[in-house]
Design a protein around this motif. Sequence first.
Motif, PDB file in Angstrom:
ATOM      1  N   ASP A   1       4.251   0.514 -12.583  1.00 21.88           N
ATOM      2  CA  ASP A   1       2.890   0.498 -13.110  1.00 21.88           C
ATOM      3  C   ASP A   1       2.854   1.216 -14.458  1.00 21.88           C
ATOM      4  O   ASP A   1       2.878   2.438 -14.517  1.00 21.88           O
TER       5      ASP A   1
ATOM      6  N   VAL B   1      -1.433  23.164  -4.477  1.00 25.22           N
ATOM      7  CA  VAL B   1      -2.261  22.710  -5.585  1.00 25.22           C
ATOM      8  C   VAL B   1      -3.605  22.190  -5.090  1.00 25.22           C
ATOM      9  O   VAL B   1      -4.645  22.434  -5.703  1.00 25.22           O
ATOM     10  N   VAL B   2      -3.573  21.473  -3.966  1.00 20.82           N
ATOM     11  CA  VAL B   2      -4.828  20.938  -3.446  1.00 20.82           C
ATOM     12  C   VAL B   2      -5.355  21.752  -2.272  1.00 20.82           C
ATOM     13  O   VAL B   2      -6.379  21.412  -1.686  1.00 20.82           O
TER      14      VAL B   2
ATOM     15  N   ILE C   1      -1.458   2.357 -17.755  1.00 15.96           N
ATOM     16  CA  ILE C   1      -2.091   3.430 -18.536  1.00 15.96           C
ATOM     17  C   ILE C   1      -1.307   3.668 -19.819  1.00 15.96           C
ATOM     18  O   ILE C   1      -1.894   3.884 -20.884  1.00 15.96           O
TER      19      ILE C   1
ATOM     20  N   LEU D   1       0.838  -1.208   0.000  1.00 20.71           N
ATOM     21  CA  LEU D   1       0.000   0.000   0.000  1.00 20.71           C
ATOM     22  C   LEU D   1       0.868   1.251   0.000  1.00 20.71           C
ATOM     23  O   LEU D   1       0.665   2.164  -0.800  1.00 20.71           O
TER      24      LEU D   1
ATOM     25  N   GLN E   1       2.754   1.835  -3.296  1.00 15.37           N
ATOM     26  CA  GLN E   1       1.973   2.324  -4.425  1.00 15.37           C
ATOM     27  C   GLN E   1       1.700   3.819  -4.347  1.00 15.37           C
ATOM     28  O   GLN E   1       1.496   4.462  -5.372  1.00 15.37           O
ATOM     29  N   VAL E   2       1.625   4.369  -3.111  1.00 18.13           N
ATOM     30  CA  VAL E   2       1.206   5.786  -3.006  1.00 18.13           C
ATOM     31  C   VAL E   2       2.346   6.734  -2.650  1.00 18.13           C
ATOM     32  O   VAL E   2       2.163   7.944  -2.723  1.00 18.13           O
TER      33      VAL E   2
ATOM     34  N   ASP F   1       2.989   9.598  -5.054  1.00 16.00           N
ATOM     35  CA  ASP F   1       1.909  10.582  -5.102  1.00 16.00           C
ATOM     36  C   ASP F   1       1.883  11.443  -3.854  1.00 16.00           C
ATOM     37  O   ASP F   1       1.674  12.654  -3.919  1.00 16.00           O
ATOM     38  N   VAL F   2       2.095  10.793  -2.685  1.00 15.31           N
ATOM     39  CA  VAL F   2       2.064  11.550  -1.431  1.00 15.31           C
ATOM     40  C   VAL F   2       3.217  12.553  -1.395  1.00 15.31           C
ATOM     41  O   VAL F   2       3.050  13.704  -0.999  1.00 15.31           O
TER      42      VAL F   2
END
Lengths: 295, 270
Positions: free
Chosen positions: B226, B199-200, B229, B182, B185-186, B189-190
């Motif tokens: 990954d 940005v957020v 896409i 877990l 995978q992130v 991004d984190v």
Amino acid sequence: MKQWRMVGLLLIITLSGQSLSLIRADRAKELLPLAVGKSYSLPSQVLKLSALEFDGLLSDVIFLRTLSFYGKTFERKERPRVQESELDWIYDSLSAASDLDPYFLDPYYFANSSLAWEGNRVNEAMILLEKGAQYREWDWLLPFFAGFNAYYFLHDNSKAAKLLEEAARRPGGSPLLATLSARLSYESNQTESAVLFLQEMLLRATDDYSRREYGQRLTALQHILDLDKAVAEFTRRVGRAPTSLNALVDLGIIRELPREPYGGGYYLDTETGTVRSSTDFGKKAATSNFWEVLK
Amino acid sequence: MSKLWAIAVITYKEGIRNRALYGISILAVLLLAANQLICSMILRDVGKVSVDLSLSAVAFAGLLVVLFVGINLMAKDLDRKTIYMVLSRPVSRAQYLVGKFIGLALIICVSMSLLGACAAASIFLTKLNYPNFFDRFAWSGIFTSMVFSTLMLLLLAALSFLFASFASNSFVTLVLTIATYLIGQVTGDVKALVEAPAVVGIQVSAITTALVKTAYYAFPNLALFDLKIQAAHGLPVTGSYILWTVCYWCFYLVMALTLATLIFRKREFP
């Protein structure tokens, strides 16, 4: 033997019981405050984190959920068929799906038909189409759609011309696009340009929904184009503009008034001298309005 | 070397006999069949959705292989104390561990090849049904994506060996491996989020940023592997990306296995 019968009976009871309760629960779920179509859409950053390595898959799932929700609204009888809050939700969902996989064509394609054509949310559709056009730089379809919207819905000819030029530059873009772009650069017959646009869009449409939508609009615009010409002919012969379209039939310029594909009819807007659709291309309810207009 | 190979072969045979593999294969075949059904609902980008679904099904089934077959191979040996039987023979602990890993790697490669063949068949079938919607489609992208998925699973398997080398039982190993998956995978991004919080519209303290950055380098960045896409849209993957990701994979794998061996050698069995 008796035991088997008991087991069989029990299985039949439980199977039918579970199917029945599933149907009831499903119906009850639609009345929950957080039913699909009303619920809050998660921000795409959160979705991206929770998707792990399955971003593309989650994007597909969100898109399919939106599509099936939209499909269900066709069973409704009320007008407008889709509520404003639901259009917000559709936009948020499609936006999230396109954030998860910005190269995925379907959310953009669907945003165009649902938001711009059906929902009167052209600006939102344009945001998505322009985003898609930016990522899918090999694809001429999205700038073409955006160009049509800019021209037809937003009446922004210069923007439309620019978008069409972009579409014509991309591989596979029809040579017609350049002609259209040129036409838009100077003011010409709006309806005629729209007919050209729609003929191209109809040619490229792959799903029945879009095909029907474009086909209906094309038929209506072609009717209006013909009626406009008939009105001009009337004016030329009689020396004044007709007061209603029936005068065209009376004079024998046309045999009968064409049937409007949205269930309404056509009328002559005497103030501007242009022919219009009584349902405003299906946006208004057909019958009552039409008769009011005729009166 | 022969001892290493012997352990690898035994591990492979033991793993292939595992019933869980059949369940995982059935799941994968079902998911791939669902591919046909779901693609019929897509308006235009059928090729993309078909590739997405197939590659995700393969990745998910592969993940189950690592989590439920792979962990059992090593951790169950410790749980059931069958490890005594092996270690009483003239086999070093390092040989045992590396041999086990090679066996597991074989299982992963064989299952991924089978799953990959199923996925390719499924995509091929969709392509036959909807030939007009596959304009940006390349088998090479799909192959690269599957190879990278396999590399990711091998890395995760190596990490599960690291956890098994010190964890008290197989459940702890499982939990640690899932947590690593877990986080892995992130983490990219984190890190991107805390580096550009504006940005957020969030505020991030300096400590959080430091923590996230430490975690970014400590935990494996599994998202690198990954390429689904890219495969789905036929987007280009540069040579340098492939080169550096494979380098990263080699370094991380060797590091994890070395650490696992070190800890395992010192481990005392009750």
